[in-house]
Design a protein around this motif. Sequence first.
Motif, mmCIF file in Angstrom:
data_model
loop_
_atom_site.group_PDB
_atom_site.id
_atom_site.type_symbol
_atom_site.label_atom_id
_atom_site.label_comp_id
_atom_site.label_asym_id
_atom_site.label_seq_id
_atom_site.Cartn_x
_atom_site.Cartn_y
_atom_site.Cartn_z
ATOM 1 N N GLY A 1 -9.063 -3.480 4.313
ATOM 2 C CA GLY A 1 -8.213 -3.362 4.706
ATOM 3 C C GLY A 1 -7.301 -4.006 5.536
ATOM 4 N N VAL A 2 -7.440 -5.094 5.869
ATOM 5 C CA VAL A 2 -7.174 -6.605 7.434
ATOM 6 C C VAL A 2 -5.541 -6.838 6.123
ATOM 7 N N GLY B 1 5.610 -3.214 10.671
ATOM 8 C CA GLY B 1 4.153 -3.315 11.314
ATOM 9 C C GLY B 1 2.889 -3.306 9.974
ATOM 10 N N ALA B 2 3.650 -3.273 9.330
ATOM 11 C CA ALA B 2 2.373 -3.688 7.633
ATOM 12 C C ALA B 2 1.683 -5.087 7.957
ATOM 13 N N LYS B 3 0.601 -4.800 7.700
ATOM 14 C CA LYS B 3 0.085 -5.853 7.302
ATOM 15 C C LYS B 3 -0.643 -6.645 6.732
ATOM 16 N N LYS C 1 0.667 -1.353 -0.247
ATOM 17 C CA LYS C 1 0.084 -0.005 0.137
ATOM 18 C C LYS C 1 0.848 1.057 -0.427
ATOM 19 N N THR C 2 1.908 1.707 0.478
ATOM 20 C CA THR C 2 3.179 2.031 0.694
ATOM 21 C C THR C 2 3.853 1.964 -0.094
ATOM 22 N N PRO C 3 4.884 2.461 -0.381
ATOM 23 C CA PRO C 3 6.552 2.052 -1.630
ATOM 24 C C PRO C 3 7.100 1.918 -0.180
ATOM 25 N N GLU D 1 -6.988 -1.474 -6.999
ATOM 26 C CA GLU D 1 -8.095 -1.444 -6.295
ATOM 27 C C GLU D 1 -7.545 -0.537 -4.706
ATOM 28 N N SER D 2 -7.042 -1.448 -4.424
ATOM 29 C CA SER D 2 -6.732 -0.592 -3.231
ATOM 30 C C SER D 2 -5.040 -0.927 -2.711
#
Length: 326
Positions: free
Chosen positions: A200-201, A164-166, A153-155, A219-220
């Motif tokens: 967002g899980v 800490g990423a899911k 989701k992030t670079p 999409e996410s």
Amino acid sequence: MSGLIRTLGSALVLGTLIAAGPAAAQTKWNLPSAYPVDNFHTENIAAFAKEVESLSGGKLAITLHPNAVLFKAPEIKRAVATGQAQAGEVLMSLHENEDPIFGIDVVPFLATSYDQSKKLWLASKPAVEKKLASQGLKLLYVVPWPPQGLFSKTPVTKIDDLKGAKWRAYNVGTSRIGDAVGAQAVTVQQAELAQALATGVVTALITSAATGYDVKIWESIPYFYDVQAWLPKNMVFVNQAAFDALDKPTQEAVMKAAAAAEERGWKVSTEKSKWYMDQLTAKGMKVEAPSADLKAGFEKVGKQLAADWLKKAGPDGEAILGVYSK
Ligand code: PCA
């Protein structure tokens, strides 16, 4: 005119009767799988089933149940072993807990191209077949997924960015990677992945561009790093007793169609692998090679996991790796 239609009609009926042969002799198999109907693995199974039906002269009909509707991915193998279904498809490494041999294709960076993957498969095939046979299963064919990369989701420019990423895992190996990079690992099979992403899980995962495409990951998730860490395989197998119950020509038809499916599957996977990445780009995702830092970070984690695997697999594993590296 109507006379002609009647003549044509009875010719068709007669033709059908001849093609079907002794109608009572048809065997029906159910084949559960866990991936979407338009995924290339699933399309390949559908083509396999069609070919079996025609090569066996209609004596064996295989009904494919994709998308984990009949059994969830982790349950398919046991369902086939216990005869609840006659055949099935699973990701081989889902069963690494039963035997390290099932995890040989997810040892990070051991085999990262289609050629290496093929070589590793040929080196490990006898051991996989033997293990399956001990479980009452007969291997029909295997096909690899495209190389595994990192979605986020992030670079991500270094391993620390994943803290800490899911983290979505699909087997024990990807779960261990999540732990090793300081992420929170949660196991989610592909059938539930779209939902997990939407809610967002999950914010980061390793999988193929094919699966990213299948779940409309853009999409996410905006970033994909083409790490090429390994190529996991799906295997298609049959309950040995169900296979033994077929007559010889039908058994031969199954094995012939299986060999063709293996060849076709490797070809399609190879050819579509770039296409899938192009689709991610076309949907607006940033598709990049991993930075040198990120690559080195994954390689370090990979080394530890490879050492762990070898320890579990013992001399048998070592022997296979010996054949592979020749
Ligand atoms: N797709 C499957 C397994 C490996 C792959 O590329 C998944 O993500 O569940």
